[in-house]
Design an enzyme around this catalytic site. Structure first.
Site, PDB file in Angstrom:
ATOM      1  N   GLY A   1       0.072 -11.142   1.851  1.00 14.36           N
ATOM      2  CA  GLY A   1      -0.964 -10.491   1.057  1.00 14.36           C
ATOM      3  C   GLY A   1      -0.495 -10.354  -0.378  1.00 14.36           C
ATOM      4  O   GLY A   1       0.712 -10.410  -0.647  1.00 14.36           O
TER       5      GLY A   1
ATOM      6  N   HIS B   1      -1.924  -1.648   2.868  1.00 17.27           N
ATOM      7  CA  HIS B   1      -0.830  -1.873   1.918  1.00 17.27           C
ATOM      8  C   HIS B   1      -1.386  -2.438   0.593  1.00 17.27           C
ATOM      9  O   HIS B   1      -1.013  -1.976  -0.493  1.00 17.27           O
ATOM     10  CB  HIS B   1       0.165  -2.843   2.573  1.00 17.27           C
ATOM     11  CG  HIS B   1       1.299  -3.298   1.712  1.00 17.27           C
ATOM     12  ND1 HIS B   1       2.615  -2.975   1.978  1.00 17.27           N
ATOM     13  CD2 HIS B   1       1.345  -4.091   0.596  1.00 17.27           C
ATOM     14  CE1 HIS B   1       3.399  -3.525   1.060  1.00 17.27           C
ATOM     15  NE2 HIS B   1       2.657  -4.215   0.212  1.00 17.27           N
ATOM     16  N   GLU B   2      -2.303  -3.397   0.694  1.00 12.81           N
ATOM     17  CA  GLU B   2      -2.859  -4.018  -0.527  1.00 12.81           C
ATOM     18  C   GLU B   2      -3.752  -3.036  -1.300  1.00 12.81           C
ATOM     19  O   GLU B   2      -3.728  -3.000  -2.531  1.00 12.81           O
ATOM     20  CB  GLU B   2      -3.658  -5.284  -0.190  1.00 12.81           C
ATOM     21  CG  GLU B   2      -2.888  -6.381   0.534  1.00 12.81           C
ATOM     22  CD  GLU B   2      -1.553  -6.717  -0.056  1.00 12.81           C
ATOM     23  OE1 GLU B   2      -1.330  -6.486  -1.259  1.00 12.81           O
ATOM     24  OE2 GLU B   2      -0.687  -7.195   0.704  1.00 12.81           O
TER      25      GLU B   2
ATOM     26  N   CYS C   1       7.490  -5.851   0.756  1.00 11.92           N
ATOM     27  CA  CYS C   1       6.559  -6.017  -0.359  1.00 11.92           C
ATOM     28  C   CYS C   1       7.164  -7.004  -1.348  1.00 11.92           C
ATOM     29  O   CYS C   1       8.353  -6.894  -1.672  1.00 11.92           O
ATOM     30  CB  CYS C   1       6.312  -4.668  -1.039  1.00 11.92           C
ATOM     31  SG  CYS C   1       5.163  -4.764  -2.422  1.00 11.92           S
ATOM     32  N   LEU C   2       6.349  -7.923  -1.831  1.00 15.96           N
ATOM     33  CA  LEU C   2       6.834  -8.906  -2.810  1.00 15.96           C
ATOM     34  C   LEU C   2       7.263  -8.218  -4.104  1.00 15.96           C
ATOM     35  O   LEU C   2       8.039  -8.795  -4.868  1.00 15.96           O
ATOM     36  CB  LEU C   2       5.746  -9.951  -3.092  1.00 15.96           C
ATOM     37  CG  LEU C   2       5.371 -10.833  -1.890  1.00 15.96           C
ATOM     38  CD1 LEU C   2       4.188 -11.719  -2.230  1.00 15.96           C
ATOM     39  CD2 LEU C   2       6.559 -11.673  -1.429  1.00 15.96           C
TER      40      LEU C   2
ATOM     41  N   HIS D   1      -1.807  -0.822  -3.427  1.00 14.98           N
ATOM     42  CA  HIS D   1      -1.429  -1.430  -4.720  1.00 14.98           C
ATOM     43  C   HIS D   1      -2.527  -1.210  -5.763  1.00 14.98           C
ATOM     44  O   HIS D   1      -2.240  -0.905  -6.921  1.00 14.98           O
ATOM     45  CB  HIS D   1      -1.203  -2.936  -4.569  1.00 14.98           C
ATOM     46  CG  HIS D   1       0.144  -3.336  -4.055  1.00 14.98           C
ATOM     47  ND1 HIS D   1       1.322  -2.992  -4.683  1.00 14.98           N
ATOM     48  CD2 HIS D   1       0.508  -4.079  -2.988  1.00 14.98           C
ATOM     49  CE1 HIS D   1       2.345  -3.508  -4.020  1.00 14.98           C
ATOM     50  NE2 HIS D   1       1.890  -4.180  -2.978  1.00 14.98           N
TER      51      HIS D   1
ATOM     52  N   GLN E   1      -0.127  -6.601  -8.675  1.00 12.90           N
ATOM     53  CA  GLN E   1       1.232  -7.149  -8.610  1.00 12.90           C
ATOM     54  C   GLN E   1       1.445  -8.289  -9.601  1.00 12.90           C
ATOM     55  O   GLN E   1       2.596  -8.616  -9.920  1.00 12.90           O
ATOM     56  CB  GLN E   1       1.534  -7.653  -7.190  1.00 12.90           C
ATOM     57  CG  GLN E   1       1.596  -6.534  -6.167  1.00 12.90           C
ATOM     58  CD  GLN E   1       1.794  -7.077  -4.777  1.00 12.90           C
ATOM     59  OE1 GLN E   1       0.830  -7.459  -4.106  1.00 12.90           O
ATOM     60  NE2 GLN E   1       3.035  -7.136  -4.307  1.00 12.90           N
TER      61      GLN E   1
HETATM   62  O1  GNR Z   1       4.305 -10.332   2.613  1.00 16.83           O
HETATM   63  C1  GNR Z   1       4.134  -9.153   2.916  1.00 16.83           C
HETATM   64  N1  GNR Z   1       4.437  -8.755   4.181  1.00 16.83           N
HETATM   65  C2  GNR Z   1       4.098  -7.510   4.692  1.00 16.83           C
HETATM   66  C3  GNR Z   1       4.683  -7.112   5.888  1.00 16.83           C
HETATM   67  C4  GNR Z   1       4.380  -5.899   6.443  1.00 16.83           C
HETATM   68  C5  GNR Z   1       3.475  -5.072   5.825  1.00 16.83           C
HETATM   69  C6  GNR Z   1       2.887  -5.435   4.627  1.00 16.83           C
HETATM   70  C7  GNR Z   1       3.199  -6.657   4.063  1.00 16.83           C
HETATM   71  S1  GNR Z   1       2.425  -7.145   2.580  1.00 16.83           S
HETATM   72  C8  GNR Z   1       3.642  -8.186   1.919  1.00 16.83           C
HETATM   73  C9  GNR Z   1       3.145  -8.878   0.656  1.00 16.83           C
HETATM   74  C10 GNR Z   1       2.878  -7.840  -0.406  1.00 16.83           C
HETATM   75  O2  GNR Z   1       3.727  -7.270  -1.024  1.00 16.83           O
HETATM   76  N2  GNR Z   1       1.630  -7.505  -0.598  1.00 16.83           N
HETATM   77  O3  GNR Z   1       1.319  -6.542  -1.478  1.00 16.83           O
HETATM   78 NI    NI Z   2       3.057  -5.252  -1.579  1.00 19.31          NI
END
Ligand code: GNR
Ligand code: NI
Length: 172
Positions: free
Chosen positions: A46, A134-135, A92-93, A138, A51
């Site tokens: 995601g 999670h997204e 998270c990236l 952000h 980001q």
């Molecule tokens: O790649 C991602 N893997 C992930 C694994 C578990 C819960 C959430 C994520 S999202 C993350 C990519 C990212 O940072 N998205 O904002």
């Molecule tokens: Ni993230």
């Protein structure tokens, strides 16, 4: 298409609240395509526009192994429909190399627009529900490390700040 730079914690720009998209036009679709390229290149599932330092309510997701299930969420909202919490190991990236457990509601109902600006409503559970929450965090300037203890968050901050300093030195 072009690959975009991903901001990393503790960059204060990750705390920006994203604005709604008022028209899903070709500029937005170009952003979406660049976000998919960036996410696939980084092996993420995601990516939120926040980001890549674009403060609009745009999210891309693909949970498939072979990049075959792209999902675009524009101006997304969700309601919790099962407030039982599930734990998941999150990464998270924007917080590269760190993973920890976060509890989130199990099942959500999502409302958004798709890449054509058409309404798109569905329910999600499992990894998709986690990823969407999670997204959308952000887009509200929130990161998964905010759910951890202050001590854990501080340790992650110190390590990433050190890495960023070293990377800057290599570039000079
Ligand atoms: O790649 C991602 N893997 C992930 C694994 C578990 C819960 C959430 C994520 S999202 C993350 C990519 C990212 O940072 N998205 O904002
Ligand atoms: Ni993230």
């Amino acid at each position: 298409m072009s690959k975009l730079n991903i901001l990393e914690f503790p960059d204060p720009r990750l705390r920006t609240i994203a604005e709604p998209v008022d028209k899903v036009d070709d500029d937005i679709r170009k952003l979406v395509d660049d976000m998919f390229e960036t996410m696939y290149d980084a092996n993420g599932i995601g990516l939120a526009a926040t980001q890549v330092n674009v403060h609009l309510q745009v999210v891309v997701i693909d949970l498939s192994e072979d990049n075959s299930e792209p999902l675009v969420l524009i101006n997304p909202r969700y309601q919790v429909i099962e407030d039982e919490l599930d734990e998941m190991q999150e990464g998270c990236l924007s917080v590269p190399g760190f993973y920890d457990t976060v509890e989130r509601p199990r099942r959500i109902a999502v409302e958004s627009l798709d890449r054509h600006g058409n309404p798109q409503n569905f329910e999600a559970d499992g990894l998709l529900a986690v990823c969407i929450q999670h997204e959308l965090d952000h887009l509200d300037g929130k990161l998964f490390v905010d759910y951890l203890s202050k001590l854990k968050r501080q340790r992650i901050r110190t390590k990433l700040e050190k890495q960023h300093k070293q990377e800057q030195q290599v570039q000079r």
